[in-house]
Design a protein around this motif. Structure first.
Motif, PDB file in Angstrom:
ATOM      1  N   GLY A  62       0.814  -1.209   0.000  1.00  0.00           N
ATOM      2  CA  GLY A  62       0.000   0.000   0.000  1.00  0.00           C
ATOM      3  C   GLY A  62       0.847   1.258   0.000  1.00  0.00           C
ATOM      4  O   GLY A  62       2.074   1.202   0.131  1.00  0.00           O
ATOM      5  N   GLN A  63       0.172   2.373  -0.167  1.00  0.00           N
ATOM      6  CA  GLN A  63       0.801   3.695  -0.029  1.00  0.00           C
ATOM      7  C   GLN A  63       0.632   4.077   1.446  1.00  0.00           C
ATOM      8  O   GLN A  63      -0.479   4.241   1.922  1.00  0.00           O
ATOM      9  CB  GLN A  63       0.096   4.694  -0.948  1.00  0.00           C
ATOM     10  N   THR A  64       1.741   4.180   2.181  1.00  0.00           N
ATOM     11  CA  THR A  64       1.648   4.269   3.641  1.00  0.00           C
ATOM     12  C   THR A  64       2.047   5.631   4.212  1.00  0.00           C
ATOM     13  O   THR A  64       2.006   5.798   5.430  1.00  0.00           O
ATOM     14  CB  THR A  64       2.563   3.219   4.299  1.00  0.00           C
ATOM     15  N   PHE A  65       2.435   6.580   3.368  1.00  0.00           N
ATOM     16  CA  PHE A  65       2.999   7.834   3.884  1.00  0.00           C
ATOM     17  C   PHE A  65       1.925   8.924   3.859  1.00  0.00           C
ATOM     18  O   PHE A  65       1.439   9.312   2.793  1.00  0.00           O
ATOM     19  CB  PHE A  65       4.214   8.228   3.041  1.00  0.00           C
ATOM     20  N   VAL A  66       1.542   9.384   5.045  1.00  0.00           N
ATOM     21  CA  VAL A  66       0.407  10.321   5.159  1.00  0.00           C
ATOM     22  C   VAL A  66       0.618  11.610   4.356  1.00  0.00           C
ATOM     23  O   VAL A  66      -0.290  12.040   3.630  1.00  0.00           O
ATOM     24  CB  VAL A  66       0.087  10.607   6.642  1.00  0.00           C
ATOM     25  N   PRO A  67       1.790  12.277   4.440  1.00  0.00           N
ATOM     26  CA  PRO A  67       1.963  13.505   3.634  1.00  0.00           C
ATOM     27  C   PRO A  67       1.766  13.266   2.136  1.00  0.00           C
ATOM     28  O   PRO A  67       1.214  14.106   1.430  1.00  0.00           O
ATOM     29  CB  PRO A  67       3.406  13.935   3.943  1.00  0.00           C
ATOM     30  N   GLU A  68       2.203  12.088   1.658  1.00  0.00           N
ATOM     31  CA  GLU A  68       2.020  11.755   0.238  1.00  0.00           C
ATOM     32  C   GLU A  68       0.532  11.604  -0.082  1.00  0.00           C
ATOM     33  O   GLU A  68       0.068  11.968  -1.170  1.00  0.00           O
ATOM     34  CB  GLU A  68       2.779  10.454  -0.067  1.00  0.00           C
ATOM     35  N   ALA A  69      -0.244  11.094   0.880  1.00  0.00           N
ATOM     36  CA  ALA A  69      -1.688  10.920   0.667  1.00  0.00           C
ATOM     37  C   ALA A  69      -2.393  12.268   0.542  1.00  0.00           C
ATOM     38  O   ALA A  69      -3.340  12.415  -0.224  1.00  0.00           O
ATOM     39  CB  ALA A  69      -2.291  10.115   1.810  1.00  0.00           C
ATOM     40  N   PHE A  70      -1.936  13.257   1.290  1.00  0.00           N
ATOM     41  CA  PHE A  70      -2.492  14.609   1.145  1.00  0.00           C
ATOM     42  C   PHE A  70      -2.081  15.206  -0.200  1.00  0.00           C
ATOM     43  O   PHE A  70      -2.866  15.888  -0.852  1.00  0.00           O
ATOM     44  CB  PHE A  70      -1.996  15.520   2.282  1.00  0.00           C
ATOM     45  N   ARG A  71      -0.841  14.916  -0.618  1.00  0.00           N
ATOM     46  CA  ARG A  71      -0.329  15.497  -1.868  1.00  0.00           C
ATOM     47  C   ARG A  71      -1.042  14.887  -3.073  1.00  0.00           C
ATOM     48  O   ARG A  71      -1.368  15.572  -4.027  1.00  0.00           O
ATOM     49  CB  ARG A  71       1.178  15.235  -1.964  1.00  0.00           C
ATOM     50  N   ASP A  72      -1.292  13.569  -3.011  1.00  0.00           N
ATOM     51  CA  ASP A  72      -1.912  12.886  -4.158  1.00  0.00           C
ATOM     52  C   ASP A  72      -2.939  11.869  -3.658  1.00  0.00           C
ATOM     53  O   ASP A  72      -2.699  10.660  -3.676  1.00  0.00           O
ATOM     54  CB  ASP A  72      -0.823  12.188  -4.986  1.00  0.00           C
ATOM     55  N   PRO A  73      -4.097  12.359  -3.196  1.00  0.00           N
ATOM     56  CA  PRO A  73      -5.093  11.426  -2.651  1.00  0.00           C
ATOM     57  C   PRO A  73      -5.602  10.431  -3.682  1.00  0.00           C
ATOM     58  O   PRO A  73      -5.879   9.277  -3.352  1.00  0.00           O
ATOM     59  CB  PRO A  73      -6.210  12.336  -2.145  1.00  0.00           C
ATOM     60  N   ALA A  74      -5.718  10.851  -4.950  1.00  0.00           N
ATOM     61  CA  ALA A  74      -6.260   9.940  -5.972  1.00  0.00           C
ATOM     62  C   ALA A  74      -5.360   8.714  -6.128  1.00  0.00           C
ATOM     63  O   ALA A  74      -5.841   7.569  -6.205  1.00  0.00           O
ATOM     64  CB  ALA A  74      -6.404  10.674  -7.306  1.00  0.00           C
ATOM     65  N   ASN A  75      -4.054   8.930  -6.155  1.00  0.00           N
ATOM     66  CA  ASN A  75      -3.127   7.805  -6.306  1.00  0.00           C
ATOM     67  C   ASN A  75      -3.169   6.906  -5.074  1.00  0.00           C
ATOM     68  O   ASN A  75      -3.089   5.672  -5.175  1.00  0.00           O
ATOM     69  CB  ASN A  75      -1.703   8.314  -6.550  1.00  0.00           C
ATOM     70  N   THR A  76      -3.309   7.519  -3.889  1.00  0.00           N
ATOM     71  CA  THR A  76      -3.390   6.739  -2.651  1.00  0.00           C
ATOM     72  C   THR A  76      -4.621   5.837  -2.679  1.00  0.00           C
ATOM     73  O   THR A  76      -4.555   4.657  -2.312  1.00  0.00           O
ATOM     74  CB  THR A  76      -3.426   7.690  -1.433  1.00  0.00           C
ATOM     75  N   PHE A  77      -5.759   6.360  -3.161  1.00  0.00           N
ATOM     76  CA  PHE A  77      -6.967   5.551  -3.265  1.00  0.00           C
ATOM     77  C   PHE A  77      -6.819   4.483  -4.345  1.00  0.00           C
ATOM     78  O   PHE A  77      -7.298   3.359  -4.188  1.00  0.00           O
ATOM     79  CB  PHE A  77      -8.186   6.427  -3.564  1.00  0.00           C
ATOM     80  N   ASN A  78      -6.157   4.833  -5.420  1.00  0.00           N
ATOM     81  CA  ASN A  78      -5.957   3.872  -6.498  1.00  0.00           C
ATOM     82  C   ASN A  78      -5.166   2.660  -6.006  1.00  0.00           C
ATOM     83  O   ASN A  78      -5.503   1.511  -6.296  1.00  0.00           O
ATOM     84  CB  ASN A  78      -5.219   4.553  -7.667  1.00  0.00           C
ATOM     85  N   ILE A  79      -4.124   2.923  -5.203  1.00  0.00           N
ATOM     86  CA  ILE A  79      -3.282   1.827  -4.692  1.00  0.00           C
ATOM     87  C   ILE A  79      -3.993   1.085  -3.557  1.00  0.00           C
ATOM     88  O   ILE A  79      -4.110  -0.140  -3.571  1.00  0.00           O
ATOM     89  CB  ILE A  79      -1.927   2.384  -4.200  1.00  0.00           C
ATOM     90  N   ASN A  80      -4.486   1.842  -2.568  1.00  0.00           N
ATOM     91  CA  ASN A  80      -4.963   1.204  -1.335  1.00  0.00           C
ATOM     92  C   ASN A  80      -6.361   0.603  -1.446  1.00  0.00           C
ATOM     93  O   ASN A  80      -6.627  -0.443  -0.862  1.00  0.00           O
ATOM     94  CB  ASN A  80      -4.919   2.195  -0.166  1.00  0.00           C
ATOM     95  N   LEU A  81      -7.255   1.263  -2.185  1.00  0.00           N
ATOM     96  CA  LEU A  81      -8.620   0.737  -2.292  1.00  0.00           C
ATOM     97  C   LEU A  81      -8.804  -0.070  -3.581  1.00  0.00           C
ATOM     98  O   LEU A  81      -9.150  -1.252  -3.538  1.00  0.00           O
ATOM     99  CB  LEU A  81      -9.641   1.878  -2.217  1.00  0.00           C
ATOM    100  N   LEU A  82      -8.558   0.561  -4.721  1.00  0.00           N
ATOM    101  CA  LEU A  82      -8.759  -0.164  -5.983  1.00  0.00           C
ATOM    102  C   LEU A  82      -7.757  -1.309  -6.138  1.00  0.00           C
ATOM    103  O   LEU A  82      -8.088  -2.354  -6.698  1.00  0.00           O
ATOM    104  CB  LEU A  82      -8.687   0.798  -7.167  1.00  0.00           C
ATOM    105  N   GLY A  83      -6.536  -1.113  -5.615  1.00  0.00           N
ATOM    106  CA  GLY A  83      -5.543  -2.199  -5.640  1.00  0.00           C
ATOM    107  C   GLY A  83      -6.034  -3.401  -4.851  1.00  0.00           C
ATOM    108  O   GLY A  83      -5.841  -4.559  -5.250  1.00  0.00           O
ATOM    109  N   THR A  84      -6.689  -3.135  -3.709  1.00  0.00           N
ATOM    110  CA  THR A  84      -7.256  -4.226  -2.902  1.00  0.00           C
ATOM    111  C   THR A  84      -8.379  -4.926  -3.661  1.00  0.00           C
ATOM    112  O   THR A  84      -8.469  -6.160  -3.681  1.00  0.00           O
ATOM    113  CB  THR A  84      -7.768  -3.687  -1.550  1.00  0.00           C
ATOM    114  N   LEU A  85      -9.233  -4.140  -4.325  1.00  0.00           N
ATOM    115  CA  LEU A  85     -10.310  -4.724  -5.128  1.00  0.00           C
ATOM    116  C   LEU A  85      -9.740  -5.605  -6.239  1.00  0.00           C
ATOM    117  O   LEU A  85     -10.218  -6.727  -6.473  1.00  0.00           O
ATOM    118  CB  LEU A  85     -11.178  -3.608  -5.726  1.00  0.00           C
ATOM    119  N   ASN A  86      -8.712  -5.106  -6.916  1.00  0.00           N
ATOM    120  CA  ASN A  86      -8.096  -5.894  -7.996  1.00  0.00           C
ATOM    121  C   ASN A  86      -7.545  -7.211  -7.457  1.00  0.00           C
ATOM    122  O   ASN A  86      -7.673  -8.267  -8.100  1.00  0.00           O
ATOM    123  CB  ASN A  86      -6.979  -5.087  -8.672  1.00  0.00           C
ATOM    124  N   LEU A  87      -6.923  -7.164  -6.279  1.00  0.00           N
ATOM    125  CA  LEU A  87      -6.372  -8.369  -5.673  1.00  0.00           C
ATOM    126  C   LEU A  87      -7.484  -9.366  -5.327  1.00  0.00           C
ATOM    127  O   LEU A  87      -7.391 -10.565  -5.628  1.00  0.00           O
ATOM    128  CB  LEU A  87      -5.584  -7.995  -4.413  1.00  0.00           C
TER     129      LEU A  87
END
Length: 304
Positions: A62-87
C-alpha cells in the motif's frame, strides 16, 4: 505439510521481516514465491500470479505515507482501495477460498479524546486524512468480500511500528540515521526533528509479524484487531534513549519542514482483543528495538 502463504508488499519494511521470519522459523507456513513482477493497480498484471493457490494471503502492500496521501489522494486511493479490489477479484477468479488478512492501520481511529484511551476496537473509526480513509474503505471492502464469498477475512490495525530496515521518512528511523551520521562525524551534533513531544504507541516490527501470523491461525473471521504495545512513549524519550545507546550527545533542533499538525497529542492502543483471541503478547523491549535500529543504520550510513 506446510500451508502456503502469499504476501503482497514483500519488498517493503514489514514484508522483508516476514520473509526472514519464515526462512528462520519452523512455522507452519511456506511463503509462495512471486512468479513475476505485478502492480495491484494494473489488474492484468495479476493474471497467472499464483501457479499454486495460497491457503492464506496477507495484504500488506500500500501507499503508507500520510503527507504523500495529502499530496496525491487519488493515487493513494488507487493503490490502497482499488488495488485491494483488484487483488480480491484476481484471487476469486483463481478459485481462492482461504484466509485473507487485510493490513489496515490504527490511523483509521482519527482523533481520540484522552478519556477514551487506550483505544479499543469499539472506538468508532473517524479518519482524518486521505490515507486513513483509503485504509478504512479497503477494510470494509475486504470484510464485505468475506461475507459475499464465504472467505475467512480478518482486519489488522497496526499502530506505529519500528525496526531495522525502515525508511528514514519515518521519525525514529530518521533520528537513528542522524545519530549514526553524528557518531561518524558526517554531520554536526544537531538533530533536526519535528514535534517530538507527542506520545505514540510503538511496537517492534518483529512483534507485528508475530501478530499477523497469530491472526492467521487463531483470529475470528469478520473481526478487526488492534496490533500495538499497549503503552505510550514520547518520541523525545525514544530519541534520547538512542542517543544514550550510541553514546552521542545531541542537541535537538526543531525543523519547521518536519512539523506536521499533530491534532492527536497522545496515542495508546489496547491489544486485549488480540491477546484474548490468539495468546499474542509483545515480546521485544524498546531497548532491543532501538539497538537493532541503530545497528542497521550504522551499516546503512557506512554505505551511503
Amino acid at each position: 505439510m506446510k500451508k502456503r502463504l502469499f504476501v503482497t508488499g514483500l519488498s517493503g519494511f514489514v514484508g522483508q521481516h516476514i520473509q526472514s521470519r519464515l526462512r528462520a522459523d519452523a512455522s507452519g507456513w511456506e511463503l509462495l514465491p512471486v512468479a513475476e513482477r505485478y502492480d495491484l493497480s494494473q489488474p492484468q498484471s495479476l493474471d497467472g500470479l499464483w501457479p499454486e493457490l495460497p491457503d492464506a494471503v496477507i495484504h500488506l502492500a500500500g501507499q503508507t505515507f500520510v503527507p504523500e496521501a495529502f499530496r496525491d489522494p487519488a493515487n493513494t486511493f488507487n493503490i490502497n482501495l482499488l488495488g485491494t479490489l483488484n487483488l480480491l477479484q484476481a484471487l476469486k477468479a483463481r478459485g481462492f477460498n482461504g484466509t485473507f488478512l487485510y493490513v489496515s492501520s490504527g490511523d483509521v481511529y482519527g482523533q481520540v479524546g484522552e478519556p477514551e484511551l487506550p483505544i479499543t476496537e469499539l472506538q468508532p473509526p473517524c479518519p482524518r486524512n486521505p490515507y486513513a480513509v483509503s485504509k478504512l474503505s479497503a477494510e470494509f471492502l475486504s470484510l464485505q468480500w468475506g461475507l459475499s464469498e464465504g472467505w475467512s477475512v480478518l482486519v489488522a490495525r497496526p499502530f506505529n511500528h519500528i525496526g531495522a530496515g525502515q525508511k528514514d521518512s519515518f521519525v525514529i528511523a530518521s533520528a537513528a540515521r542522524q545519530i549514526c551520521r553524528i557518531k561518524q562525524g558526517l554531520q554536526a551534533p544537531q538533530l533536526e526533528v519535528g514535534d517530538i513531544d507527542v506520545t505514540r504507541d510503538f511496537l517492534d516490527v518483529g512483534d507485528v509479524v508475530s501478530a499477523y501470523l497469530a491472526l492467521l491461525e487463531k483470529g475470528a473471521p469478520g473481526q478487526a484487531y488492534n496490533i500495538c504495545s499497549g503503552r505510550e512513549q514520547s518520541i523525545r524519550s525514544l530519541i534520547e534513549q538512542m542517543g544514550d545507546l550510541a553514546q552521542v550527545d545531541v542537541q535537538l533542533v526543531q525543523d519547521p519542514a518536519r512539523l506536521r499538525r499533530a491534532d492527536q497529542r497522545r496515542v495508546c492502543g489496547s491489544h486485549t482483543k488480540l491477546a484474548q483471541a490468539t495468546g499474542w503478547t509483545p515480546g521485544i523491549t524498546t531497548q532491543q528495538s532501538l539497538r537493532a535500529i541503530l545497528s542497521d543504520w550504522e551499516k546503512r550510513v557506512n554505505e551511503e
